[in-house]
Design a protein around this motif. Structure first.
Motif, PDB file in Angstrom:
ATOM      1  N   ASP A   2     -11.260   4.577  50.032  1.00 39.40           N
ATOM      2  CA  ASP A   2     -12.469   4.256  50.777  1.00 39.40           C
ATOM      3  C   ASP A   2     -12.260   4.478  52.269  1.00 39.40           C
ATOM      4  OD1 ASP A   2     -13.481   3.503  48.393  1.00 39.40           O
ATOM      5  OD2 ASP A   2     -13.685   1.379  48.854  1.00 39.40           O
ATOM      6  N   LEU A   3     -13.265   5.091  52.898  1.00 37.28           N
ATOM      7  CA  LEU A   3     -13.330   5.191  54.359  1.00 37.28           C
ATOM      8  C   LEU A   3     -14.584   4.462  54.799  1.00 37.28           C
ATOM      9  CD1 LEU A   3     -12.469   8.982  54.787  1.00 37.28           C
ATOM     10  CD2 LEU A   3     -10.925   7.058  55.127  1.00 37.28           C
ATOM     11  N   GLN A   4     -14.454   3.552  55.739  1.00 37.18           N
ATOM     12  CA  GLN A   4     -15.579   2.726  56.147  1.00 37.18           C
ATOM     13  C   GLN A   4     -15.923   2.962  57.611  1.00 37.18           C
ATOM     14  OE1 GLN A   4     -14.161  -1.184  54.979  1.00 37.18           O
ATOM     15  NE2 GLN A   4     -15.188  -1.019  52.998  1.00 37.18           N
ATOM     16  N   ILE A   5     -17.237   3.117  57.856  1.00 40.82           N
ATOM     17  CA  ILE A   5     -17.737   3.370  59.213  1.00 40.82           C
ATOM     18  C   ILE A   5     -18.848   2.373  59.512  1.00 40.82           C
ATOM     19  CG2 ILE A   5     -18.805   5.054  60.751  1.00 40.82           C
ATOM     20  CD1 ILE A   5     -17.664   7.276  59.051  1.00 40.82           C
ATOM     21  N   HIS A   6     -18.786   1.773  60.666  1.00 38.94           N
ATOM     22  CA  HIS A   6     -19.778   0.796  61.135  1.00 38.94           C
ATOM     23  C   HIS A   6     -20.531   1.451  62.289  1.00 38.94           C
ATOM     24  CE1 HIS A   6     -21.376  -3.241  61.678  1.00 38.94           C
ATOM     25  NE2 HIS A   6     -21.020  -3.246  62.945  1.00 38.94           N
ATOM     26  N   ILE A   7     -21.815   1.812  62.058  1.00 38.94           N
ATOM     27  CA  ILE A   7     -22.548   2.560  63.086  1.00 38.94           C
ATOM     28  C   ILE A   7     -23.740   1.754  63.591  1.00 38.94           C
ATOM     29  CG2 ILE A   7     -21.889   4.788  62.084  1.00 38.94           C
ATOM     30  CD1 ILE A   7     -24.788   4.979  60.978  1.00 38.94           C
ATOM     31  N   PHE A  61     -26.931  -2.783  62.924  1.00 34.61           N
ATOM     32  CA  PHE A  61     -25.884  -1.868  62.493  1.00 34.61           C
ATOM     33  C   PHE A  61     -26.033  -1.511  61.010  1.00 34.61           C
ATOM     34  CE2 PHE A  61     -24.251  -4.061  66.171  1.00 34.61           C
ATOM     35  CZ  PHE A  61     -23.588  -3.061  66.883  1.00 34.61           C
ATOM     36  N   VAL A  62     -25.415  -0.397  60.642  1.00 38.29           N
ATOM     37  CA  VAL A  62     -25.381   0.075  59.256  1.00 38.29           C
ATOM     38  C   VAL A  62     -23.920   0.293  58.879  1.00 38.29           C
ATOM     39  CG1 VAL A  62     -26.132   1.846  57.624  1.00 38.29           C
ATOM     40  CG2 VAL A  62     -27.587   1.245  59.580  1.00 38.29           C
ATOM     41  N   ASP A  63     -23.539  -0.179  57.694  1.00 34.76           N
ATOM     42  CA  ASP A  63     -22.176   0.027  57.194  1.00 34.76           C
ATOM     43  C   ASP A  63     -22.175   1.155  56.174  1.00 34.76           C
ATOM     44  OD1 ASP A  63     -20.738  -2.013  58.610  1.00 34.76           O
ATOM     45  OD2 ASP A  63     -21.743  -3.494  57.351  1.00 34.76           O
ATOM     46  N   LEU A  64     -21.317   2.137  56.396  1.00 32.15           N
ATOM     47  CA  LEU A  64     -21.195   3.282  55.486  1.00 32.15           C
ATOM     48  C   LEU A  64     -19.802   3.284  54.866  1.00 32.15           C
ATOM     49  CD1 LEU A  64     -22.797   6.069  57.720  1.00 32.15           C
ATOM     50  CD2 LEU A  64     -23.924   4.685  55.976  1.00 32.15           C
ATOM     51  N   THR A  65     -19.755   3.397  53.549  1.00 36.64           N
ATOM     52  CA  THR A  65     -18.480   3.510  52.839  1.00 36.64           C
ATOM     53  C   THR A  65     -18.437   4.854  52.130  1.00 36.64           C
ATOM     54  OG1 THR A  65     -18.341   1.120  52.475  1.00 36.64           O
ATOM     55  CG2 THR A  65     -16.988   2.512  51.072  1.00 36.64           C
ATOM     56  N   ILE A  76     -21.890   4.789  50.117  1.00 38.23           N
ATOM     57  CA  ILE A  76     -22.577   3.502  49.979  1.00 38.23           C
ATOM     58  C   ILE A  76     -23.056   3.098  51.373  1.00 38.23           C
ATOM     59  CG2 ILE A  76     -22.401   1.105  49.257  1.00 38.23           C
ATOM     60  CD1 ILE A  76     -19.992   1.957  47.531  1.00 38.23           C
ATOM     61  N   ALA A  77     -24.364   2.987  51.534  1.00 36.88           N
ATOM     62  CA  ALA A  77     -24.952   2.567  52.811  1.00 36.88           C
ATOM     63  C   ALA A  77     -25.482   1.149  52.650  1.00 36.88           C
ATOM     64  CB  ALA A  77     -26.065   3.515  53.227  1.00 36.88           C
ATOM     65  N   SER A  78     -24.990   0.220  53.463  1.00 41.20           N
ATOM     66  CA  SER A  78     -25.408  -1.178  53.403  1.00 41.20           C
ATOM     67  C   SER A  78     -26.082  -1.556  54.712  1.00 41.20           C
ATOM     68  CB  SER A  78     -24.196  -2.098  53.157  1.00 41.20           C
ATOM     69  OG  SER A  78     -23.501  -1.724  51.988  1.00 41.20           O
TER      70      SER A  78
END
Length: 489
Positions: A2-7, A61-65, A76-78
């Motif tokens: 998993d790579l996680q990005i907080h945008i 913010f949006v969390d992308l995994t 996965i967009a949360s």
């Protein structure tokens, strides 16, 4: 992986995310054309979230995994923006042609450019969008069928006697492991990544698996056995076992299991667990021999089981027995056991040798909102919902998640993990009445080193008589589940 990005919910984040997504797709094995399509779907999704989920976008913010396996990729967009119902935004070609109304076009593009598009409404916890794309590195199914049709039946021969030694695996063993898998199974082994030495080497370098390899005195690889540490807890799954056919019946598998247990203790793992298939009792017997205790029965857990020597196709998804071996002594832990399952859970703890102090719930306080994680296994058509916190909205959130899965995924089974060290669990279990969940078993140390009650919702018909359980206590668990299933049917 998993790579996680907080945008931030800002239009300036869209292009960098898309650039990253395209490069990531290529690195995962997609062609340039397929990478472009998936990136377009990502662009549509992220743009829609940023533009429409947050009318007041300041400090949102949006969390992308970005999740990768050998066979597929998943985004996965949360987000916790405004409520949204995708059924209210369907694309109408006539409106687009006659009135210039393109509402829902973005969702249509996403669905066309991905293999699966799933929307999960999680109530106060927000929303989750999942985009999946298969990675066709090669058509393993064709190779499997080809190898079966071309391979002549060979008479059984006596195993070759050999002196051997067992050592812990290293990245340098990757090619020999892949060869062992091929020599034993040709292309019928279910874990496709074990046919790729580079993939194996990468997992060993990253400590994603621990294991042992058996070699003859001349250095030939004879057997391989690995345990796979869980990412969210200090336990590991026993799996990926193989002994070269020419060297079986010499105790190699048993000796490797003994070494694996030592490796687990050396790494201070709390426990080892295995999922032993119920299509036949062999793997269950091996686990029992080394002191594993059956703690649960997961019905219809996998579609992807291939057994050499079975001429007839198994008529339903394969169920598995959860077997657990604690590796460390523990101080008594406080647990809150629902009355409905108090007796069977208590006996399971006793058989495991895990010390507990059963407590009664007294005036607990719910969290502000529920918190639950969702794991989807697309190839097996199953899902696992892991509850972290209970809020006042727990039942409504769970119902929405179930409806989304049932409407969009057509699952064989849905599993639900409830934390037994959370004081709210006994009373919250009563909130689940009418949702179709039945007992599955005890899952000790399974998430965040805590114990969970695992329930299951069976979504397709099946035959209990085809579920072969070996141990006495495993049969007791099966009988308990059978009775509860009958009452709920």
């Amino acid at each position: 992986m998993d790579l996680q990005i907080h945008i931030p919910a800002d239009e300036q984040a869209i292009n960098p995310v898309c650039n990253f997504a395209y490069s990531w797709c290529l690195n995962c094995g997609l062609s340039e054309q397929e990478a472009s399509k998936f990136t377009t779907a990502v662009s549509e999704l992220v743009t829609d979230i940023i533009l429409f989920a947050f009318p007041q976008s300041e400090n949102k913010f949006v969390d992308l995994t970005f999740r990768q396996t050998l066979s597929d990729i998943e985004l996965i967009a949360s987000e916790a923006g405004e409520p949204f119902d995708p059924d209210k935004h369907r694309y109408n070609p006539e409106n687009a042609l006659n009135n210039g109304d393109f509402e829902g076009a973005g969702l249509r593009i996403i669905r066309r450019f991905t293999d699966d598009f799933l929307f999960i409404n999680k109530g106060k916890e927000g929303k989750e969008f999942r985009l999946r794309k298969e990675v066709n590195i090669h058509d393993i199914d064709e190779l499997i069928e080809l190898s079966r049709s071309l391979k002549p039946k060979e008479p059984e021969k006596e195993p070759t006697k050999v002196s051997y030694s067992i050592s812990q695996i290293t990245p340098a063993d990757a090619e020999d492991i892949a060869k062992l898998i091929y020599r034993t199974y040709e292309y019928s082994y279910t874990k496709e990544d074990l046919y790729f030495p580079k993939k194996i080497e990468k997992t060993l370098t990253g400590k994603e698996k621990l294991g042992v390899i058996t070699r003859s005195d001349e250095g030939e690889a004879l057997g391989y056995f690995a345990i796979l540490p869980k990412e969210d807890s200090n336990i590991a799954e026993v799996g990926e076992a193989v002994v070269s056919p020419d060297y079986r019946k010499q105790g190699i598998m048993s000796n490797m299991m003994e070494q694996l247990i030592k490796v687990g203790r050396e790494h201070n793992l709390e426990a080892l667990y295995g999922k032993a298939v119920t299509i036949h009792p062999v793997s269950q017997r091996v686990n029992q021999k080394f002191g594993f205790t059956s703690t649960g029965l997961m019905l219809l857990e996998t579609n992807n089981v291939v057994f050499k020597g079975f001429d007839e196709e198994y008529p339903q998804p394969v169920s598995v027995v959860i077997d657990v071996l604690p590796l460390q002594e523990n101080d008594p832990k406080d647990v809150y056991l629902p009355a409905k399952y108090h007796q069977i859970l208590t006996e399971t703890y006793q058989r495991l040798g895990i010390s507990i102090t059963p407590k009664k719930s007294n005036g607990y306080k719910l969290a502000e909102k529920s918190d639950a994680d969702l794991e989807i296994n697309y190839s097996d058509s199953t899902s696992d919902i892991i509850v972290n916190k209970y809020g006042p909205d727990f039942k409504s959130v769970l119902r929405e998640m179930l409806n989304s899965l049932l409407e969009q995924e057509n699952p064989n089974a849905i599993y639900l993990d409830l934390p037994l060290e959370n004081e709210a669990t006994p009373l919250q279990l009563k909130e689940l009445e009418g949702l179709g969940f039945i007992y599955c078993g005890l899952a000790p140390y399974f998430h965040q080193d805590a114990d969970y009650l695992r329930l299951q919702k069976i979504c397709t018909s099946f035959d209990f008589d085809l579920v072969d359980v070996h141990s006495d206590f495993g049969q007791q668990i099966k009988s308990f589940i059978t009775n509860e299933y009958s009452k709920n049917s």
